[in-house]
Design a protein around this motif. Structure first.
Motif, PDB file in Angstrom:
ATOM      1  N   VAL A  25     -39.633  -3.309 -22.394  1.00  0.00           N
ATOM      2  CA  VAL A  25     -38.893  -3.873 -21.262  1.00  0.00           C
ATOM      3  C   VAL A  25     -39.323  -3.189 -19.966  1.00  0.00           C
ATOM      4  O   VAL A  25     -39.491  -3.827 -18.926  1.00  0.00           O
ATOM      5  N   LEU A  26     -39.506  -1.868 -20.024  1.00  0.00           N
ATOM      6  CA  LEU A  26     -39.968  -1.117 -18.852  1.00  0.00           C
ATOM      7  C   LEU A  26     -41.333  -1.625 -18.395  1.00  0.00           C
ATOM      8  O   LEU A  26     -41.558  -1.836 -17.193  1.00  0.00           O
ATOM      9  N   GLN A  27     -42.247  -1.824 -19.337  1.00  0.00           N
ATOM     10  CA  GLN A  27     -43.583  -2.291 -18.977  1.00  0.00           C
ATOM     11  C   GLN A  27     -43.521  -3.663 -18.310  1.00  0.00           C
ATOM     12  O   GLN A  27     -44.202  -3.910 -17.304  1.00  0.00           O
ATOM     13  N   TYR A  28     -42.711  -4.553 -18.855  1.00  0.00           N
ATOM     14  CA  TYR A  28     -42.579  -5.887 -18.268  1.00  0.00           C
ATOM     15  C   TYR A  28     -41.989  -5.804 -16.864  1.00  0.00           C
ATOM     16  O   TYR A  28     -42.449  -6.471 -15.932  1.00  0.00           O
ATOM     17  N   ALA A  29     -40.977  -4.956 -16.712  1.00  0.00           N
ATOM     18  CA  ALA A  29     -40.316  -4.818 -15.406  1.00  0.00           C
ATOM     19  C   ALA A  29     -41.276  -4.295 -14.346  1.00  0.00           C
ATOM     20  O   ALA A  29     -41.299  -4.785 -13.208  1.00  0.00           O
ATOM     21  N   VAL A  30     -42.096  -3.305 -14.720  1.00  0.00           N
ATOM     22  CA  VAL A  30     -42.975  -2.648 -13.753  1.00  0.00           C
ATOM     23  C   VAL A  30     -44.246  -3.453 -13.515  1.00  0.00           C
ATOM     24  O   VAL A  30     -44.643  -3.694 -12.370  1.00  0.00           O
ATOM     25  N   GLU A  31     -44.880  -3.896 -14.594  1.00  0.00           N
ATOM     26  CA  GLU A  31     -46.198  -4.507 -14.458  1.00  0.00           C
ATOM     27  C   GLU A  31     -46.157  -5.994 -14.149  1.00  0.00           C
ATOM     28  O   GLU A  31     -47.066  -6.513 -13.487  1.00  0.00           O
ATOM     29  N   VAL A  32     -45.135  -6.694 -14.617  1.00  0.00           N
ATOM     30  CA  VAL A  32     -45.061  -8.142 -14.400  1.00  0.00           C
ATOM     31  C   VAL A  32     -44.105  -8.489 -13.266  1.00  0.00           C
ATOM     32  O   VAL A  32     -44.463  -9.203 -12.335  1.00  0.00           O
ATOM     33  N   LEU A  33     -42.895  -7.957 -13.338  1.00  0.00           N
ATOM     34  CA  LEU A  33     -41.897  -8.278 -12.313  1.00  0.00           C
ATOM     35  C   LEU A  33     -42.077  -7.475 -11.032  1.00  0.00           C
ATOM     36  O   LEU A  33     -41.540  -7.840  -9.981  1.00  0.00           O
ATOM     37  N   LYS A  34     -42.789  -6.367 -11.113  1.00  0.00           N
ATOM     38  CA  LYS A  34     -43.044  -5.520  -9.953  1.00  0.00           C
ATOM     39  C   LYS A  34     -41.756  -5.023  -9.301  1.00  0.00           C
ATOM     40  O   LYS A  34     -41.574  -5.079  -8.079  1.00  0.00           O
ATOM     41  N   VAL A  35     -40.840  -4.515 -10.119  1.00  0.00           N
ATOM     42  CA  VAL A  35     -39.592  -3.980  -9.574  1.00  0.00           C
ATOM     43  C   VAL A  35     -39.901  -2.782  -8.692  1.00  0.00           C
ATOM     44  O   VAL A  35     -40.932  -2.114  -8.850  1.00  0.00           O
ATOM     45  N   GLU A  36     -39.003  -2.512  -7.765  1.00  0.00           N
ATOM     46  CA  GLU A  36     -39.200  -1.395  -6.837  1.00  0.00           C
ATOM     47  C   GLU A  36     -38.360  -0.178  -7.210  1.00  0.00           C
ATOM     48  O   GLU A  36     -38.643   0.929  -6.757  1.00  0.00           O
ATOM     49  N   GLN A  37     -37.315  -0.401  -8.001  1.00  0.00           N
ATOM     50  CA  GLN A  37     -36.464   0.717  -8.422  1.00  0.00           C
ATOM     51  C   GLN A  37     -36.149   0.587  -9.908  1.00  0.00           C
ATOM     52  O   GLN A  37     -35.778  -0.494 -10.384  1.00  0.00           O
ATOM     53  N   VAL A  38     -36.303   1.689 -10.622  1.00  0.00           N
ATOM     54  CA  VAL A  38     -35.814   1.803 -11.990  1.00  0.00           C
ATOM     55  C   VAL A  38     -34.576   2.687 -11.912  1.00  0.00           C
ATOM     56  O   VAL A  38     -34.665   3.870 -11.576  1.00  0.00           O
ATOM     57  N   VAL A  39     -33.429   2.111 -12.173  1.00  0.00           N
ATOM     58  CA  VAL A  39     -32.165   2.838 -12.063  1.00  0.00           C
ATOM     59  C   VAL A  39     -31.670   3.194 -13.457  1.00  0.00           C
ATOM     60  O   VAL A  39     -31.406   2.303 -14.271  1.00  0.00           O
ATOM     61  N   VAL A  40     -31.565   4.487 -13.736  1.00  0.00           N
ATOM     62  CA  VAL A  40     -30.970   4.949 -14.991  1.00  0.00           C
ATOM     63  C   VAL A  40     -29.530   5.326 -14.684  1.00  0.00           C
ATOM     64  O   VAL A  40     -29.266   6.194 -13.845  1.00  0.00           O
ATOM     65  N   CYS A  41     -28.598   4.647 -15.346  1.00  0.00           N
ATOM     66  CA  CYS A  41     -27.174   4.853 -15.047  1.00  0.00           C
ATOM     67  C   CYS A  41     -26.425   5.391 -16.259  1.00  0.00           C
ATOM     68  O   CYS A  41     -26.329   4.731 -17.295  1.00  0.00           O
ATOM     69  N   GLY A  42     -25.911   6.603 -16.117  1.00  0.00           N
ATOM     70  CA  GLY A  42     -24.980   7.129 -17.098  1.00  0.00           C
ATOM     71  C   GLY A  42     -23.563   6.845 -16.641  1.00  0.00           C
ATOM     72  O   GLY A  42     -23.341   6.379 -15.522  1.00  0.00           O
ATOM     73  N   HIS A  43     -22.589   7.080 -17.481  1.00  0.00           N
ATOM     74  CA  HIS A  43     -21.203   6.878 -17.038  1.00  0.00           C
ATOM     75  C   HIS A  43     -20.275   7.882 -17.709  1.00  0.00           C
ATOM     76  O   HIS A  43     -20.454   8.240 -18.872  1.00  0.00           O
ATOM     77  N   TYR A  44     -19.329   8.345 -16.915  1.00  0.00           N
ATOM     78  CA  TYR A  44     -18.309   9.249 -17.442  1.00  0.00           C
ATOM     79  C   TYR A  44     -17.442   8.507 -18.459  1.00  0.00           C
ATOM     80  O   TYR A  44     -17.203   7.310 -18.322  1.00  0.00           O
ATOM     81  N   GLY A  45     -16.990   9.241 -19.456  1.00  0.00           N
ATOM     82  CA  GLY A  45     -16.212   8.605 -20.517  1.00  0.00           C
ATOM     83  C   GLY A  45     -17.088   7.904 -21.533  1.00  0.00           C
ATOM     84  O   GLY A  45     -16.615   7.044 -22.277  1.00  0.00           O
ATOM     85  N   CYS A  46     -18.370   8.291 -21.592  1.00  0.00           N
ATOM     86  CA  CYS A  46     -19.320   7.653 -22.507  1.00  0.00           C
ATOM     87  C   CYS A  46     -19.032   8.088 -23.947  1.00  0.00           C
ATOM     88  O   CYS A  46     -19.058   9.277 -24.266  1.00  0.00           O
ATOM     89  N   GLY A  47     -18.781   7.123 -24.818  1.00  0.00           N
ATOM     90  CA  GLY A  47     -18.475   7.440 -26.204  1.00  0.00           C
ATOM     91  C   GLY A  47     -19.643   8.062 -26.950  1.00  0.00           C
ATOM     92  O   GLY A  47     -19.457   8.925 -27.810  1.00  0.00           O
TER      93      GLY A  47
END
Length: 307
Positions: A159-181
């Motif tokens: 998915v990362l490769q498709y996002a970067v190489e094909v879709l040419k996204v400008e930001q990869v956002v990694v989101c954690g969250h408090y209360g994560c099980g």
């Protein structure tokens, strides 16, 4: 004996309000064409109450040549089936969007051009499009338990490769969250079966920072710290992938950032983890656990003084 939970219905007003929040603007389209679509969708799922005011002479299939197809001997769901509510919500959502922008789905069917690739947790309380207030087509997404990125996960890396190489996204956002099980489960030593293999990735992060985590006496705060460090680890795992190195080598403008979502407030906070080049990655890798936790403590004290 379990007690059935009372299901809170979603009203048409709720759906319309959610669509309005997406800031989709209305455009002109012949009224009869919009009614073709609305009537067709409502008719297909047999919602007679919703079609009382529609033109009964409308050709039901003339505007939608690709009709739903059912494979196998599946009966049509009744009004009491759980799927019926979901289909009804979907029709109201689709109708509300088309009322505001009749060609929205037609344009979307021709391709996607998201600027953001979101790597988040599978937790149902962290819906990226809704909390970012972005419309369908604006965020490319991969989600798993505890937003873990590892070099052996071919799903995530594909998915990362498709996002970067094909879709040419400008930001990869990694989101954690408090209360994560997932993070909470990794904090302890209990065995959960198959998921233990996945949680081992988080436990490894915990072991790397064990000494500094143990200095945090409050259990909830310690878990919040692991959420943040786990997010950082995933940011670095993305940055270390050959996919990102290749992108930066060819001069592609794409940045990886780490954020955390607080489910108690609905707010995102950025964690200071930004990687936009191999040089940035090298600088982040040189920061040790002691420096990370010292900076975290300083930031927490500064926030307390501000409040």
């Amino acid at each position: 004996m379990s007690t059935a939970q009372t299901e809170v219905p979603i009203s048409n007003t709720d759906i319309v309000n959610q669509v309005e929040d997406l800031k989709i603007t209305a455009t002109e389209e012949p009224h009869h064409h919009r009614n073709h679509h609305i009537h067709h969708l409502l008719h297909k799922y047999n919602t007679s109450k919703d079609t009382e005011n529609e033109d009964e002479n409308v050709d039901q299939d003339s505007c939608c040549p690709r009709t739903p197809v059912t494979f196998g001997p599946s009966p049509t769901v009744g009004d009491t089936h759980g799927l019926a509510r979901l289909l009804k919500n979907n029709r109201m959502w689709s109708r509300a969007i088309r009322e505001r922008q009749p060609d929205f789905f037609e344009k979307g069917s021709k391709g996607q051009q998201p600027k953001v690739f979101w790597i988040g947790c599978s937790d149902s309380r962290v819906p990226e499009n809704e909390l970012l207030q972005l419309a369908p087509g604006e965020v490319f997404t991969h989600r798993n338990i505890a937003n873990v990125v590892v070099s052996t996960d071919l799903n995530c890396l594909s998915v990362l490769q498709y996002a970067v190489e094909v879709l040419k996204v400008e930001q990869v956002v990694v989101c954690g969250h408090y209360g994560c099980g997932g993070v909470a489960a990794a904090m302890g030593d209990h065995s959960y079966g198959l998921i233990d293999h996945w949680l081992a990735n988080i436990k490894e992060v915990k072991q790397q920072h064990q000494h500094n985590l143990e200095t945090i006496k409050d259990e909830e705060e310690r878990c919040r710290a692991l959420v943040e460090i786990n997010c950082r680890n995933s940011v670095l795992a993305v940055a270390k992938s050959p996919i990102m190195k290749s992108a930066w080598d060819r001069g592609q403008n794409v940045e990886i950032v780490g954020v955390v979502y607080d489910i108690q407030t609905g707010l995102l906070s950025e964690l200071g983890y930004h990687v936009a080049s191999m040089d940035d990655l090298s600088r982040h890798l040189r920061v040790d656990s002691n420096a990370l936790f010292a900076a975290r403590k300083d930031n927490a004290e500064a926030l307390q003084q501000q409040s």
